[in-house]
Design a protein around this motif. Structure first.
Motif, PDB file in Angstrom:
ATOM      1  N   HIS A  17     -12.212   6.674 -20.258  1.00  0.00           N
ATOM      2  CA  HIS A  17     -12.522   6.365 -18.853  1.00  0.00           C
ATOM      3  C   HIS A  17     -13.779   7.070 -18.328  1.00  0.00           C
ATOM      4  CE1 HIS A  17     -11.549   4.758 -14.976  1.00  0.00           C
ATOM      5  NE2 HIS A  17     -11.430   5.946 -14.420  1.00  0.00           N
ATOM      6  N   TYR A  47      -8.564  14.261  -1.636  1.00  0.00           N
ATOM      7  CA  TYR A  47      -8.195  13.491  -2.823  1.00  0.00           C
ATOM      8  C   TYR A  47      -7.205  12.389  -2.443  1.00  0.00           C
ATOM      9  CZ  TYR A  47      -6.568  12.508  -7.589  1.00  0.00           C
ATOM     10  OH  TYR A  47      -6.240  11.880  -8.779  1.00  0.00           O
ATOM     11  N   ARG A  56       0.872   8.640  -5.627  1.00  0.00           N
ATOM     12  CA  ARG A  56       0.025   9.799  -5.969  1.00  0.00           C
ATOM     13  C   ARG A  56      -0.436  10.508  -4.695  1.00  0.00           C
ATOM     14  NH1 ARG A  56      -5.001   9.855 -10.234  1.00  0.00           N
ATOM     15  NH2 ARG A  56      -3.655   8.421 -11.371  1.00  0.00           N
ATOM     16  N   TRP A  70      -0.890   4.317  -6.362  1.00  0.00           N
ATOM     17  CA  TRP A  70      -1.817   5.143  -5.566  1.00  0.00           C
ATOM     18  C   TRP A  70      -1.119   5.750  -4.359  1.00  0.00           C
ATOM     19  CZ3 TRP A  70      -5.483   6.912  -8.159  1.00  0.00           C
ATOM     20  CH2 TRP A  70      -6.184   6.139  -9.069  1.00  0.00           C
ATOM     21  N   SER A  98     -15.743   4.316 -12.015  1.00  0.00           N
ATOM     22  CA  SER A  98     -14.365   4.154 -11.560  1.00  0.00           C
ATOM     23  C   SER A  98     -14.325   3.984 -10.040  1.00  0.00           C
ATOM     24  CB  SER A  98     -13.515   5.324 -12.064  1.00  0.00           C
ATOM     25  OG  SER A  98     -12.151   5.022 -11.919  1.00  0.00           O
ATOM     26  N   MET A  99     -13.810   4.963  -9.273  1.00  0.00           N
ATOM     27  CA  MET A  99     -13.865   4.849  -7.813  1.00  0.00           C
ATOM     28  C   MET A  99     -15.311   4.643  -7.354  1.00  0.00           C
ATOM     29  SD  MET A  99     -12.673   7.701  -5.012  1.00  0.00           S
ATOM     30  CE  MET A  99     -13.910   8.904  -5.485  1.00  0.00           C
ATOM     31  N   SER A 152     -16.496   9.678  -9.862  1.00  0.00           N
ATOM     32  CA  SER A 152     -15.130   9.130  -9.953  1.00  0.00           C
ATOM     33  C   SER A 152     -14.158  10.006  -9.162  1.00  0.00           C
ATOM     34  CB  SER A 152     -14.692   9.068 -11.417  1.00  0.00           C
ATOM     35  OG  SER A 152     -14.672  10.373 -11.968  1.00  0.00           O
ATOM     36  N   LEU A 153     -12.962   9.501  -8.965  1.00  0.00           N
ATOM     37  CA  LEU A 153     -11.904  10.237  -8.256  1.00  0.00           C
ATOM     38  C   LEU A 153     -11.642  11.578  -8.951  1.00  0.00           C
ATOM     39  CD1 LEU A 153      -9.568  10.064  -6.081  1.00  0.00           C
ATOM     40  CD2 LEU A 153      -8.133   9.194  -7.946  1.00  0.00           C
ATOM     41  N   ARG A 157      -5.829  10.453 -19.153  1.00  0.00           N
ATOM     42  CA  ARG A 157      -6.369   9.335 -18.367  1.00  0.00           C
ATOM     43  C   ARG A 157      -7.876   9.206 -18.545  1.00  0.00           C
ATOM     44  NH1 ARG A 157      -3.372  11.956 -14.459  1.00  0.00           N
ATOM     45  NH2 ARG A 157      -5.199  12.698 -13.320  1.00  0.00           N
ATOM     46  N   TRP A 158      -8.541  10.311 -18.848  1.00  0.00           N
ATOM     47  CA  TRP A 158     -10.000  10.357 -18.798  1.00  0.00           C
ATOM     48  C   TRP A 158     -10.700  10.234 -20.152  1.00  0.00           C
ATOM     49  CZ3 TRP A 158     -11.063  15.089 -15.033  1.00  0.00           C
ATOM     50  CH2 TRP A 158     -10.718  14.717 -13.725  1.00  0.00           C
ATOM     51  N   VAL A 201      -7.487   2.905 -18.117  1.00  0.00           N
ATOM     52  CA  VAL A 201      -7.390   2.799 -16.653  1.00  0.00           C
ATOM     53  C   VAL A 201      -8.079   1.525 -16.173  1.00  0.00           C
ATOM     54  CG1 VAL A 201      -7.881   3.929 -14.454  1.00  0.00           C
ATOM     55  CG2 VAL A 201      -7.375   5.329 -16.470  1.00  0.00           C
ATOM     56  N   ILE A 260      -8.235  -1.572  -8.855  1.00  0.00           N
ATOM     57  CA  ILE A 260      -7.929  -0.485  -9.789  1.00  0.00           C
ATOM     58  C   ILE A 260      -6.473  -0.062  -9.618  1.00  0.00           C
ATOM     59  CG2 ILE A 260      -8.507   1.860 -10.530  1.00  0.00           C
ATOM     60  CD1 ILE A 260     -11.326   1.489  -9.496  1.00  0.00           C
ATOM     61  N   LEU A 263      -8.110   3.518  -2.671  1.00  0.00           N
ATOM     62  CA  LEU A 263      -7.867   2.735  -3.891  1.00  0.00           C
ATOM     63  C   LEU A 263      -6.628   1.859  -3.739  1.00  0.00           C
ATOM     64  CD1 LEU A 263      -8.799   5.587  -6.350  1.00  0.00           C
ATOM     65  CD2 LEU A 263      -9.857   3.320  -6.374  1.00  0.00           C
TER      66      LEU A 263
END
Ligand SMILES: O=C(O)CC1=CCC(=O)O1
Length: 270
Positions: free
Chosen positions: A246, A188, A137, A134, A99-100, A33-34, A159-160, A221, A128, A195
Motif C-alpha cells: 500500500h 485521525y 475505526r 471507517w 491512498s487518502m 496517506s492516512l 496494511r502498509w 487496501v 476506499i 473516508l
C-alpha cells in the motif's frame, strides 16, 4: 532540523509544509496517506524536485497542520490543498497523493480540474474500504485516544507493506509506526469520517485532467482492480503497477518515482 519545513499561514489555517526545488520550476504538490505526515515523501524529494518546485504538506488532522474537530470531508481536504497553493501563489500544479491523499486528488480533479496540470492517484480508489469499517475505526480511536493510536500502529505493517518489506526494512517500518502512534486521535478519526462518507465512483467521468492511476501489485487496501475500475471511468487515464503493497513510494521508491516522472513528462509534452 529540516529548514525546508515551515508553518504556512493560509485562509484555512496554518499548515505544516515543506517546499524544495527551483522556485521558478513548475509546482508539484504531494498529499500524504492516512496516519502519516509529509515525511512519508522523504525518499522522493531528490528525484521529484529535480525539475519541479516540490510542495509537501501535512493533511488536516495530521502532524503540524490544523487539528480541528471533525468530522472532515473530502471537500475540506481538497479545499485545504487549494488554500496551500493560493498561499504559495501557485496558479497551477501537478498533484500526487497516496491512498487518502489520492482520494483528495480525485476530489480535486472533479471539482478544481483547471488548477491542476496532471494528477497521480496512487494506491487509492474512488471508494476506499467500507463505511462501517471507517466508522468503527473512528469510534475506537475516539474512545481509546493514544492507546487506540498505538493499537493501530501495531497492526499497520500488514496494511502498509509486504512481509518481505517488513523483514528487509525494519527501521523504516518502525519509523512509520512511531509516526502513526504519535498522531492526534481526533484528527485521525476525523479523516476516517471523511473516508467513511466519500464515494466518488459516479463522479470520475468528470475528470478531464491527465491522470495516472498507480497501483501496488500486492496492495490489499486499494487493489489493482480498484485502479483498473478508475481507469475505465477517467478518459485518457494511464495505469502503472509497481511491485509493492500500500505505501508503495516507500516500498518500491525507484519504480514509484519512475512511474510518476514518466507520467509527468508525458503530460507536459501532450
Ligand atoms: O488503513 C490504513 O492505514 C491504510 C489506509 C487507508 C486509507 C489511507 O490513506 O491509508
Amino acid at each position: 532540523m529540516n529548514h525546508s519545513v515551515f508553518q504556512l499561514n493560509t485562509r484555512r489555517g496554518e499548515f505544516r509544509v515543506a517546499v524544495e526545488g527551483d522556485p521558478a520550476a513548475p509546482a508539484f504538490i504531494l498529499s500524504n496517506s492516512l496516519g502519516t505526515t509529509l515525511e512519508m515523501w522523504d525518499p522522493q524529494v531528490a528525484a521529484l524536485s529535480k525539475r519541479h518546485r516540490l510542495i509537501r504538506y501535512d493533511t488536516r488532522g495530521h502532524g503540524g497542520s490544523p487539528v480541528t474537530s471533525g468530522p472532515y470531508d473530502f471537500g475540506d481536504l481538497g479545499q485545504d490543498v487549494l488554500a496551500v497553493l493560493d498561499a504559495l501563489q501557485v496558479e497551477q500544479a501537478a498533484f500526487c497523493g497516496i491512498s487518502m491523499g489520492g482520494h483528495t486528488g480525485l476530489w480535486l480533479g472533479i471539482h478544481a480540474g483547471p488548477r491542476f496540470s496532471a494528477i497521480a492517484i496512487c494506491n487509492s480508489a474512488a471508494k476506499i474500504g467500507s463505511e462501517q469499517a471507517w466508522r468503527e475505526r473512528a469510534a475506537m480511536v475516539r474512545a481509546k485516544g493514544a492507546d487506540g493510536m498505538r493499537a493501530l500502529a501495531e497492526s499497520a505493517p500488514s496494511r502498509w507493506f509486504t512481509e518481505a518489506c517488513v523483514q528487509a526494512q525494519p527501521a523504516m517500518v518502525r519509523r512509520m509506526q512511531d509516526g502513526l502512534s504519535g498522531l492526534n486521535p481526533e484528527g485521525y478519526a476525523s479523516c476516517c469520517d471523511a473516508l467513511a462518507a466519500s464515494d466518488l465512483r459516479n463522479d470520475l467521468e468528470r475528470i478531464a485532467v491527465p491522470t495516472l492511476l498507480l497501483a501496488g501489485e500486492f496492495d490489499p487496501v486499494c487493489t489493482v482492480a480498484d485502479a483498473q475500475a478508475m481507469q475505465a471511468d477517467i478518459a485518457g487515464s494511464r495505469l502503472a503497477v509497481v511491485p509493492a503493497s500500500h505505501i508503495s513510494n516507500l516500498e518500491a521508491p525507484q519504480a514509484f518515482d519512475k512511474a510518476v516522472l514518466d507520467f509527468l513528462a508525458g503530460a507536459a509534452a501532450a
